[in-house]
Motif scaffolding. Structure first.
Motif, short mmCIF file in Angstrom:
data_model
loop_
_atom_site.label_atom_id
_atom_site.label_comp_id
_atom_site.label_asym_id
_atom_site.label_seq_id
_atom_site.Cartn_x
_atom_site.Cartn_y
_atom_site.Cartn_z
N THR A 1 0.84 -1.20 0.00
CA THR A 1 0.00 0.00 0.00
C THR A 1 0.88 1.25 0.00
O THR A 1 1.61 1.49 0.96
CB THR A 1 -0.95 0.01 1.22
N ALA A 2 0.77 2.01 -1.09
CA ALA A 2 1.53 3.27 -1.22
C ALA A 2 0.85 4.11 -2.29
O ALA A 2 0.32 3.59 -3.26
CB ALA A 2 2.98 2.99 -1.61
N TRP A 3 0.86 5.41 -2.08
CA TRP A 3 0.37 6.32 -3.10
C TRP A 3 0.91 7.71 -2.84
O TRP A 3 1.51 7.97 -1.81
CB TRP A 3 -1.16 6.32 -3.19
N ARG A 4 0.68 8.59 -3.81
CA ARG A 4 1.09 9.99 -3.69
C ARG A 4 -0.11 10.80 -3.22
O ARG A 4 -1.12 10.84 -3.91
CB ARG A 4 1.59 10.52 -5.02
N HIS A 5 0.04 11.47 -2.08
CA HIS A 5 -1.01 12.36 -1.59
C HIS A 5 -0.95 13.66 -2.38
O HIS A 5 0.14 14.13 -2.72
CB HIS A 5 -0.80 12.67 -0.11
N ASP A 6 -2.10 14.26 -2.60
CA ASP A 6 -2.11 15.57 -3.26
C ASP A 6 -1.29 16.55 -2.43
O ASP A 6 -0.47 17.28 -2.97
CB ASP A 6 -3.54 16.07 -3.44
N SER B 1 -11.56 13.82 -7.24
CA SER B 1 -11.84 13.87 -8.67
C SER B 1 -12.73 12.68 -9.00
O SER B 1 -12.78 11.70 -8.25
CB SER B 1 -10.54 13.82 -9.48
N THR B 2 -13.43 12.76 -10.11
CA THR B 2 -14.38 11.70 -10.44
C THR B 2 -13.70 10.35 -10.60
O THR B 2 -14.26 9.32 -10.24
CB THR B 2 -15.17 12.04 -11.72
N SER B 3 -12.48 10.32 -11.10
CA SER B 3 -11.81 9.04 -11.35
C SER B 3 -11.32 8.36 -10.08
O SER B 3 -11.03 7.16 -10.09
CB SER B 3 -10.63 9.23 -12.31
N ASN B 4 -11.22 9.09 -8.97
CA ASN B 4 -10.60 8.51 -7.77
C ASN B 4 -11.38 8.80 -6.49
O ASN B 4 -10.92 8.50 -5.40
CB ASN B 4 -9.18 9.07 -7.65
N ARG B 5 -12.54 9.36 -6.60
CA ARG B 5 -13.32 9.82 -5.46
C ARG B 5 -13.58 8.72 -4.42
O ARG B 5 -13.35 8.91 -3.24
CB ARG B 5 -14.64 10.40 -5.97
N SER B 6 -14.08 7.57 -4.85
CA SER B 6 -14.44 6.52 -3.88
C SER B 6 -13.21 5.97 -3.16
O SER B 6 -13.27 5.68 -1.96
CB SER B 6 -15.24 5.40 -4.54
N ASN B 7 -12.08 5.84 -3.86
CA ASN B 7 -10.86 5.39 -3.18
C ASN B 7 -10.44 6.39 -2.11
O ASN B 7 -10.04 6.02 -1.01
CB ASN B 7 -9.72 5.18 -4.17
N ASP B 8 -10.51 7.70 -2.43
CA ASP B 8 -10.13 8.73 -1.46
C ASP B 8 -11.03 8.71 -0.24
O ASP B 8 -10.57 8.84 0.89
CB ASP B 8 -10.17 10.12 -2.10
N LEU B 9 -12.34 8.56 -0.45
CA LEU B 9 -13.30 8.68 0.64
C LEU B 9 -13.50 7.40 1.45
O LEU B 9 -13.96 7.47 2.59
CB LEU B 9 -14.66 9.14 0.10
N VAL B 10 -13.14 6.27 0.89
CA VAL B 10 -13.39 5.00 1.59
C VAL B 10 -12.09 4.26 1.89
O VAL B 10 -11.66 4.17 3.04
CB VAL B 10 -14.38 4.11 0.80
#
Length: 188
Positions: free
Chosen positions: A78-83, A113-122
């Motif tokens: 699990t890794a990603w770039r935060h805004d 953003s529409t492409s990533n909204r659910s991943n960000d919120l959940v």
């Protein structure tokens, strides 16, 4: 039945720069390049937090590292770039040269953003809570809302929802009052 492959940080790092992706629980998730509105909101928030992004010499708030596109590794899968993400300098005395650091941020902001909204919120929100990230903001340029969450053992508590036109002092940066329209990238 074939077992589902669990991707690792090495798989994420090996992707070409032109293919933005995140690694969440062993799944590589591609997403669309951010919009101009997303980029403007990211830049506006970063510039508003500039007073915090210094050592802290008694002339302003200081005491933080504020980083855009901050790569954080939460586990081998699990890794990603935060805004945007921020670390108190007391916890992270100097910046690291790693593409994905394992030092957990004190504050994170994801611009929806529409492409990533659910991943960000959940999904990401659950990972951030488990990692005990103290403050989690979501900034939604489409709905023109910013939400501020504070970590508690039971889960994140929503402590502020602001919309365009509001002015507010938002944790953990309450030393300054911000114009929410500017934060959302809606004004100059």
């Amino acid at each position: 039945m074939d077992a589902k492959k669990l991707y690792t940080i090495d798989d994420l790092v090996a992707l070409p720069e032109s293919q933005p992706a995140e690694l969440i629980d062993g799944e590589l998730i591609s997403y669309a390049q951010p919009s101009q509105r997303h980029g403007k909101a990211q830049r506006s928030l970063g510039s508003l937090l500039d007073p915090f992004d210094r050592k802290g010499d008694g002339h302003g708030p200081g005491g933080w590292w504020i980083i855009t596109e901050a790569g954080v590794r939460y586990s081998p899968n699990t890794a990603w770039r935060h805004d945007l993400a921020g670390w108190r300098r007391a916890r992270l005395p100097s910046l690291l040269d790693e593409e994905y650091v394992s030092t957990i941020p004190d504050w994170v902001c994801e611009i929806l953003s529409t492409s990533n909204r659910s991943n960000d919120l959940v999904r990401k929100k659950a990972i951030l809570h488990q990692a005990q990230v103290r403050h989690f903001w979501t900034l939604d340029p489409s709905d023109k809302i910013i939400s501020v969450h504070r970590w508690t053992e039971a889960g994140y508590v929503n402590i502020a929802n602001c919309e365009a036109g509001d002015r507010a002092r938002l944790e953990p940066f309450e030393e300054i009052e911000v114009d929410i329209s500017y934060l959302l990238g809606l004004s100059e």
